[in-house]
Design a protein around this motif. Structure first.
Motif, PDB file in Angstrom:
ATOM      1  N   THR A  18      25.657 -30.592 -24.029  1.00  0.00           N
ATOM      2  CA  THR A  18      26.346 -30.957 -25.800  1.00  0.00           C
ATOM      3  C   THR A  18      26.634 -31.901 -25.550  1.00  0.00           C
ATOM      4  OG1 THR A  18      25.528 -28.856 -26.579  1.00  0.00           O
ATOM      5  CG2 THR A  18      27.815 -29.662 -27.438  1.00  0.00           C
ATOM      6  N   GLU A  19      28.464 -31.387 -23.946  1.00  0.00           N
ATOM      7  CA  GLU A  19      28.799 -32.221 -23.751  1.00  0.00           C
ATOM      8  C   GLU A  19      27.831 -33.746 -23.219  1.00  0.00           C
ATOM      9  OE1 GLU A  19      30.379 -30.704 -20.256  1.00  0.00           O
ATOM     10  OE2 GLU A  19      31.854 -29.092 -20.883  1.00  0.00           O
ATOM     11  N   LEU A  20      27.355 -34.272 -22.983  1.00  0.00           N
ATOM     12  CA  LEU A  20      26.419 -35.638 -22.687  1.00  0.00           C
ATOM     13  C   LEU A  20      26.580 -36.180 -23.724  1.00  0.00           C
ATOM     14  CD1 LEU A  20      24.356 -34.409 -19.788  1.00  0.00           C
ATOM     15  CD2 LEU A  20      25.998 -35.973 -19.815  1.00  0.00           C
ATOM     16  N   GLY A  21      26.297 -34.934 -24.415  1.00  0.00           N
ATOM     17  CA  GLY A  21      26.199 -36.281 -26.194  1.00  0.00           C
ATOM     18  C   GLY A  21      24.799 -35.746 -26.729  1.00  0.00           C
ATOM     19  N   PHE A  22      23.835 -34.979 -26.222  1.00  0.00           N
ATOM     20  CA  PHE A  22      22.755 -34.843 -26.582  1.00  0.00           C
ATOM     21  C   PHE A  22      22.927 -33.421 -27.767  1.00  0.00           C
ATOM     22  CE2 PHE A  22      21.458 -35.201 -21.647  1.00  0.00           C
ATOM     23  CZ  PHE A  22      21.156 -36.857 -22.043  1.00  0.00           C
ATOM     24  N   THR A  23      22.947 -34.405 -28.572  1.00  0.00           N
ATOM     25  CA  THR A  23      23.258 -33.425 -30.028  1.00  0.00           C
ATOM     26  C   THR A  23      22.124 -32.666 -30.373  1.00  0.00           C
ATOM     27  OG1 THR A  23      23.422 -35.166 -31.276  1.00  0.00           O
ATOM     28  CG2 THR A  23      25.373 -35.173 -31.048  1.00  0.00           C
ATOM     29  N   GLN A  24      20.935 -33.297 -30.131  1.00  0.00           N
ATOM     30  CA  GLN A  24      19.485 -33.006 -30.854  1.00  0.00           C
ATOM     31  C   GLN A  24      18.483 -33.405 -29.460  1.00  0.00           C
ATOM     32  OE1 GLN A  24      18.803 -31.410 -33.772  1.00  0.00           O
ATOM     33  NE2 GLN A  24      20.909 -31.249 -34.742  1.00  0.00           N
ATOM     34  N   PRO A  25      17.427 -32.295 -29.418  1.00  0.00           N
ATOM     35  CA  PRO A  25      16.778 -32.552 -28.640  1.00  0.00           C
ATOM     36  C   PRO A  25      15.489 -33.044 -29.027  1.00  0.00           C
ATOM     37  CG  PRO A  25      16.725 -30.189 -30.215  1.00  0.00           C
ATOM     38  CD  PRO A  25      17.501 -30.397 -30.177  1.00  0.00           C
ATOM     39  N   LYS A  26      15.093 -34.273 -28.183  1.00  0.00           N
ATOM     40  CA  LYS A  26      13.676 -35.270 -28.168  1.00  0.00           C
ATOM     41  C   LYS A  26      12.857 -34.303 -28.613  1.00  0.00           C
ATOM     42  CE  LYS A  26      16.045 -39.336 -26.514  1.00  0.00           C
ATOM     43  NZ  LYS A  26      15.238 -41.139 -25.943  1.00  0.00           N
ATOM     44  N   GLU A  27      11.495 -34.421 -29.641  1.00  0.00           N
ATOM     45  CA  GLU A  27      10.532 -34.304 -30.146  1.00  0.00           C
ATOM     46  C   GLU A  27       9.946 -33.464 -28.918  1.00  0.00           C
ATOM     47  OE1 GLU A  27       6.168 -35.253 -32.831  1.00  0.00           O
ATOM     48  OE2 GLU A  27       8.182 -37.153 -31.784  1.00  0.00           O
ATOM     49  N   ILE A  28       9.793 -34.452 -27.798  1.00  0.00           N
ATOM     50  CA  ILE A  28       8.764 -33.956 -27.343  1.00  0.00           C
ATOM     51  C   ILE A  28       8.897 -32.579 -26.037  1.00  0.00           C
ATOM     52  CG2 ILE A  28       9.610 -35.149 -25.139  1.00  0.00           C
ATOM     53  CD1 ILE A  28       6.524 -35.588 -24.199  1.00  0.00           C
ATOM     54  N   GLN A  29      10.439 -32.485 -26.304  1.00  0.00           N
ATOM     55  CA  GLN A  29      11.484 -31.385 -25.538  1.00  0.00           C
ATOM     56  C   GLN A  29      11.319 -30.193 -26.953  1.00  0.00           C
ATOM     57  OE1 GLN A  29      15.757 -33.558 -25.892  1.00  0.00           O
ATOM     58  NE2 GLN A  29      14.910 -34.716 -23.722  1.00  0.00           N
ATOM     59  N   GLN A  30      11.212 -30.745 -27.845  1.00  0.00           N
ATOM     60  CA  GLN A  30      11.236 -29.395 -28.992  1.00  0.00           C
ATOM     61  C   GLN A  30      10.080 -29.184 -28.877  1.00  0.00           C
ATOM     62  OE1 GLN A  30      12.417 -30.466 -33.183  1.00  0.00           O
ATOM     63  NE2 GLN A  30      13.500 -32.287 -32.376  1.00  0.00           N
ATOM     64  N   LYS A  31       8.660 -29.398 -28.770  1.00  0.00           N
ATOM     65  CA  LYS A  31       7.278 -29.071 -28.215  1.00  0.00           C
ATOM     66  C   LYS A  31       7.275 -28.611 -27.301  1.00  0.00           C
ATOM     67  CE  LYS A  31       5.517 -32.307 -31.850  1.00  0.00           C
ATOM     68  NZ  LYS A  31       4.150 -33.485 -31.976  1.00  0.00           N
ATOM     69  N   ALA A  32       8.200 -29.471 -26.006  1.00  0.00           N
ATOM     70  CA  ALA A  32       7.774 -28.575 -24.980  1.00  0.00           C
ATOM     71  C   ALA A  32       8.470 -27.465 -24.344  1.00  0.00           C
ATOM     72  CB  ALA A  32       7.350 -29.529 -23.849  1.00  0.00           C
ATOM     73  N   LEU A  33       9.615 -28.090 -24.402  1.00  0.00           N
ATOM     74  CA  LEU A  33      10.949 -27.140 -23.362  1.00  0.00           C
ATOM     75  C   LEU A  33      10.116 -25.408 -23.415  1.00  0.00           C
ATOM     76  CD1 LEU A  33      12.720 -26.888 -21.580  1.00  0.00           C
ATOM     77  CD2 LEU A  33      14.700 -27.219 -23.527  1.00  0.00           C
ATOM     78  N   ASN A  34      10.461 -24.834 -24.423  1.00  0.00           N
ATOM     79  CA  ASN A  34      10.239 -23.363 -24.620  1.00  0.00           C
ATOM     80  C   ASN A  34       8.464 -22.669 -24.207  1.00  0.00           C
ATOM     81  OD1 ASN A  34      12.028 -22.331 -26.163  1.00  0.00           O
ATOM     82  ND2 ASN A  34      11.577 -22.442 -28.304  1.00  0.00           N
ATOM     83  N   ARG A  35       7.782 -23.464 -23.879  1.00  0.00           N
ATOM     84  CA  ARG A  35       6.046 -23.139 -23.608  1.00  0.00           C
ATOM     85  C   ARG A  35       6.407 -23.866 -22.110  1.00  0.00           C
ATOM     86  NH1 ARG A  35       1.306 -24.587 -26.959  1.00  0.00           N
ATOM     87  NH2 ARG A  35       1.812 -25.418 -27.718  1.00  0.00           N
ATOM     88  N   ILE A  36       7.535 -24.279 -21.599  1.00  0.00           N
ATOM     89  CA  ILE A  36       7.323 -23.995 -19.974  1.00  0.00           C
ATOM     90  C   ILE A  36       8.707 -23.306 -19.906  1.00  0.00           C
ATOM     91  CG2 ILE A  36       8.979 -26.106 -18.007  1.00  0.00           C
ATOM     92  CD1 ILE A  36       7.844 -28.072 -20.144  1.00  0.00           C
ATOM     93  N   ILE A  37       9.857 -22.848 -20.301  1.00  0.00           N
ATOM     94  CA  ILE A  37      10.898 -21.430 -19.844  1.00  0.00           C
ATOM     95  C   ILE A  37      10.100 -20.012 -20.325  1.00  0.00           C
ATOM     96  CG2 ILE A  37      12.652 -19.830 -20.650  1.00  0.00           C
ATOM     97  CD1 ILE A  37      13.616 -23.447 -22.373  1.00  0.00           C
TER      98      ILE A  37
END
Length: 441
Positions: A18-37
């Motif tokens: 949030t501090e770095l300005g990544f306000t919204q996750p990108k498409e690949i992050q939305q689709k893959a991050l929870n799978r990886i977690i």
């Protein structure tokens, strides 16, 4: 707080992005991050700049909830020193847990120094495959506790021929989560990851830009090797009624002369070069000389040392090689008369190892290349390795006595010669458009 709502990231990582300005996750992050977690093996496919590296860094750091213990838990492989440094820079931006020790292994520092760095303790190892393997074989890299294994820019690793150390390192790790990130997927890459990726989830994104450059119509021919490229080029250019004026681009003058010799057997004086290495070849001084000489049908141009070429009015542009810089390719195919009826067709021949360049060109132009079927009569050349294996089998067969009871069938027919076959698998609309080019002869 989109990150907090969408993902089970630790609070410090959410605060940092949030501090770095990544306000919204990108498409690949939305689709893959929870799978990886959630612990799933994942193959992430997406163009350059789609967010794969940030995704990998977040997924890695999220595994360290508290203080680290100085034993490698994560091994991340990148194709070269430059990519290793890019990963380290992103880790440095996002990581706030200073107990995590990250060690890099690459050709820029001596093996002895890097073994000393590992001996002092490491939690995350970011390395090139060849250097990681070398230090592992010297017993300097401990993989016993590694439970997170990732390969970044996998398409470049294949292009550099580093598949073997990747597979050996992956197989030396016990039970672990495994991730692969790449711009494209193809047969050679699939072969590399098959031994260590078990039922992974594949997440792919396209992310084409909104703006489109005015370019000529493009068609993509995906072929296995350079020999097949030459066969396809010969097959097309033998059709002198359709391919009346064609410019063929290669990357080097040496390749240009190889193509010239291949075509000259049939085309004779109708094929020519700009700036050849040898004076004995048929040559023109510039593109205008080619355009105005009705006896010339094919001009071969090497990208190296060649200034901008005005190919306006040429019916066919063929890229036998893809230039390293996408801007060079785009310069060739830009349509500078976009309002006029465009009668130029750009054909691109690409192997597996060039598909990442194809994707970058598509992303830069904002347009996908139309994939074309290979002609039925095209002769597919065998890879060098396959040829060597068949030679060895043939040698072994010579020492084996034939079975007199075995029936060997004879050939019942012969193949058509290329010049007698003109079925190029184009749609009827495209064929009609291409036939309009005959007036350019």
């Amino acid at each position: 707080m989109a990150w907090a709502e969408k993902f089970k990231l630790n609070k410090q990582l959410i605060k940092t992005v949030t501090e770095l300005g990544f306000t919204q996750p990108k498409e690949i992050q939305q689709k893959a991050l929870n799978r990886i977690i959630g612990g799933q093996d994942v193959i992430g496919i997406g163009p350059e700049g789609c967010g794969k590296t940030t995704l990998l860094v977040l997924a890695t750091l999220n595994r360290f909830k508290h203080s680290a213990d100085g034993v490698p838990k994560a091994l991340i492989l990148a194709p070269d020193q430059e990519k290793v440094f890019e990963l380290l820079a992103q880790f440095d931006r996002i990581n706030r847990n200073k107990t995590i020790r990250i060690v890099s292994l690459h050709a820029g520092t001596t093996t002895e120094q890097q073994m000393d760095d590992l001996a002092e303790g490491s939690d995350i190892v970011v390395a090139t495959p060849d250097r990681a393997r070398a230090i592992y074989l010297k017993l300097g890299l401990n993989l016993n506790k590694v439970d997170f294994f990732a390969v970044d820019d996998a398409q470049l690793i294949v292009k550099k021929g580093l598949q073997l150390p990747v597979v050996e390192l992956a197989n030396s790790i016990g039970k672990a989560q495994r991730l692969v990130f790449t711009e494209v997927m193809h047969a050679k890459l699939e072969k590399m990851i098959a031994p260590f990726m078990q039922l992974p989830a594949t997440v792919e994104v396209e992310e084409m830009p909104d703006t489109q450059l005015p370019v000529h119509q493009q068609m993509l021919y995906h072929v296995p090797n350079f020999g097949t490229k030459l066969n396809l080029l010969n097959l097309f250019l033998y059709d002198e009624e359709l391919f009346t004026k064609t410019v063929v681009f290669t990357n080097t003058r040496l390749t240009a002369e190889t193509v010239y010799k291949s075509l000259q057997n049939r085309l004779r004086k109708a094929v020519t070069l700009i700036n050849p290495l040898s004076f004995e070849y048929n040559k023109v001084n510039d593109i205008n000389e080619f355009k105005t000489d009705s006896s010339l049908r094919v001009l071969i141009i090497a990208n190296e040392g060649t200034e901008a070429i005005d190919i306006t009015g040429i019916p066919f542009i063929i890229h036998l090689d893809l230039p390293a810089e996408k801007e060079v390719y785009i310069q060739h195919i830009q349509n500078h008369a976009a309002n006029a009826e465009d009668e130029t067709l750009a054909l691109t021949f690409a192997t597996d190892l060039e598909l990442d360049q194809v994707r970058r060109i598509e992303h830069a132009t904002g347009q996908k290349m139309q994939k074309a079927d290979l002609p039925d009569e095209l002769v597919i050349e065998k890879d060098r390795k396959q040829k060597e294996e068949e030679k060895e089998q043939a040698k072994a067969k010579k020492h084996t006595k034939p079975d007199p009871n075995q029936y060997v069938p004879g050939e019942a027919f012969h193949e058509k010669k290329p010049e007698n076959s003109k079925t190029y698998n184009y749609s009827s609309g495209t064929k009609a458009k291409m036939n309009m080019k005959k007036k350019h002869g």
